[in-house]
Design a protein around this motif. Structure first.
Motif, PDB file in Angstrom:
ATOM      1  N   ARG A   1     -32.042  36.890  80.728  1.00 59.60           N
ATOM      2  CA  ARG A   1     -33.469  36.727  80.430  1.00 59.60           C
ATOM      3  C   ARG A   1     -33.885  37.701  79.338  1.00 59.60           C
ATOM      4  O   ARG A   1     -33.494  38.872  79.361  1.00 59.60           O
ATOM      5  N   THR A   2     -34.694  37.230  78.416  1.00 57.40           N
ATOM      6  CA  THR A   2     -35.122  38.081  77.304  1.00 57.40           C
ATOM      7  C   THR A   2     -35.987  39.250  77.768  1.00 57.40           C
ATOM      8  O   THR A   2     -36.101  40.241  77.050  1.00 57.40           O
ATOM      9  N   ASP A   3     -36.558  39.154  78.970  1.00 56.36           N
ATOM     10  CA  ASP A   3     -37.392  40.245  79.475  1.00 56.36           C
ATOM     11  C   ASP A   3     -36.659  41.159  80.455  1.00 56.36           C
ATOM     12  O   ASP A   3     -37.262  42.061  81.023  1.00 56.36           O
ATOM     13  N   ASN A   4     -35.377  40.971  80.629  1.00 54.78           N
ATOM     14  CA  ASN A   4     -34.598  41.804  81.554  1.00 54.78           C
ATOM     15  C   ASN A   4     -33.988  42.977  80.778  1.00 54.78           C
ATOM     16  O   ASN A   4     -32.797  42.997  80.472  1.00 54.78           O
ATOM     17  N   GLU A   5     -34.827  43.937  80.468  1.00 54.75           N
ATOM     18  CA  GLU A   5     -34.422  45.049  79.606  1.00 54.75           C
ATOM     19  C   GLU A   5     -33.294  45.884  80.197  1.00 54.75           C
ATOM     20  O   GLU A   5     -32.411  46.341  79.465  1.00 54.75           O
ATOM     21  N   ALA A   6     -33.299  46.084  81.508  1.00 52.82           N
ATOM     22  CA  ALA A   6     -32.245  46.886  82.136  1.00 52.82           C
ATOM     23  C   ALA A   6     -30.885  46.204  81.975  1.00 52.82           C
ATOM     24  O   ALA A   6     -29.893  46.856  81.621  1.00 52.82           O
TER      25      ALA A   6
ATOM     26  N   ILE B   1     -30.035  43.913  79.723  1.00 55.91           N
ATOM     27  CA  ILE B   1     -29.679  43.878  78.294  1.00 55.91           C
ATOM     28  C   ILE B   1     -29.101  45.224  77.861  1.00 55.91           C
ATOM     29  O   ILE B   1     -28.079  45.272  77.162  1.00 55.91           O
ATOM     30  N   ALA B   2     -29.717  46.308  78.291  1.00 50.49           N
ATOM     31  CA  ALA B   2     -29.206  47.643  77.943  1.00 50.49           C
ATOM     32  C   ALA B   2     -27.806  47.851  78.504  1.00 50.49           C
ATOM     33  O   ALA B   2     -26.925  48.390  77.815  1.00 50.49           O
TER      34      ALA B   2
ATOM     35  N   TYR C   1     -25.564  45.501  79.213  1.00 46.57           N
ATOM     36  CA  TYR C   1     -24.631  44.652  78.470  1.00 46.57           C
ATOM     37  C   TYR C   1     -24.337  45.246  77.100  1.00 46.57           C
ATOM     38  O   TYR C   1     -23.185  45.250  76.646  1.00 46.57           O
ATOM     39  N   ARG C   2     -25.346  45.772  76.438  1.00 43.37           N
ATOM     40  CA  ARG C   2     -25.114  46.411  75.128  1.00 43.37           C
ATOM     41  C   ARG C   2     -24.143  47.591  75.270  1.00 43.37           C
ATOM     42  O   ARG C   2     -23.320  47.822  74.399  1.00 43.37           O
TER      43      ARG C   2
ATOM     44  N   GLU D   1     -30.887  32.765  70.934  1.00 45.21           N
ATOM     45  CA  GLU D   1     -31.912  32.700  71.969  1.00 45.21           C
ATOM     46  C   GLU D   1     -32.027  31.255  72.438  1.00 45.21           C
ATOM     47  O   GLU D   1     -32.010  30.331  71.623  1.00 45.21           O
TER      48      GLU D   1
ATOM     49  N   TYR E   1     -31.417  35.229  76.133  1.00 44.50           N
ATOM     50  CA  TYR E   1     -30.561  35.576  75.010  1.00 44.50           C
ATOM     51  C   TYR E   1     -29.149  35.148  75.360  1.00 44.50           C
ATOM     52  O   TYR E   1     -28.707  35.305  76.503  1.00 44.50           O
TER      53      TYR E   1
END
Length: 156
Positions: free
Chosen positions: A110-115, A117-118, A120-121, A130, A143
């Motif tokens: 999800r594009t709003d799942n910042e934790a 995404i961080a 995974y990065r 997207e 994403y």
């Protein structure tokens, strides 16, 4: 705590966690997990405290063994156990599999799942696209992220 391969007996608990984690979406059912666990090219792992399943994650190997690619199908952590590094433990194990076969890895988040995404990065994933309205029925966007094969990730 220990990491173990998930079996059919864990499908109901995974579905229970899905309900907690993805309300308002289409959480996977017990039957979907049973089908996923049965696939020969899928690996599902769980983090256990004694016999309690706290987190789960799954990866699929696609393509030929000599030139594979992988796809993360799901990662979920019991809401009461989040922020303890359990998702990272699972990702580490799943990435070892992909690295052992030198394959690139894809996932949607999800594009709003910042934790997420961080996290995974931190494993070398980058956003490559997207997908509008990917999650249903909410219509939330996702994403698509890619992690290059181990031999292509110099410096990661």
């Amino acid at each position: 705590m220990e990491i173990r391969r998930l079996t059919f007996e864990h499908a109901a608990r995974c579905a229970e966690l899905e309900e907690l984690l993805f309300p308002g979406e289409n959480p996977w059912t017990r039957d979907i997990f049973v089908v996923e666990f049965a696939q020969p090219n899928h690996l599902y792992l769980g983090v256990f405290d004694d016999d309690e399943l706290l987190a789960y994650g799954g990866i699929a190997q696609l393509g030929p063994r000599e030139d594979p690619e992988f796809e993360i199908h799901t990662i979920g952590v019991d809401p009461a156990q989040q922020r303890r590094g359990l998702g990272r433990l699972l990702m580490d194990q799943l990435m070892r599999l992909a690295d052992g076969l030198d394959g690139e890895v894809f996932l949607e988040v999800r594009t709003d799942n910042e934790a997420a995404i961080a996290m995974y990065r931190s494993f070398g994933f980058e956003v490559i696209g997207e997908r509008k309205g990917y999650y249903q029925p909410s219509g939330a966007d996702a994403y698509t992220m890619k992690r290059p094969a181990g031999s292509d990730r110099r410096g990661v």
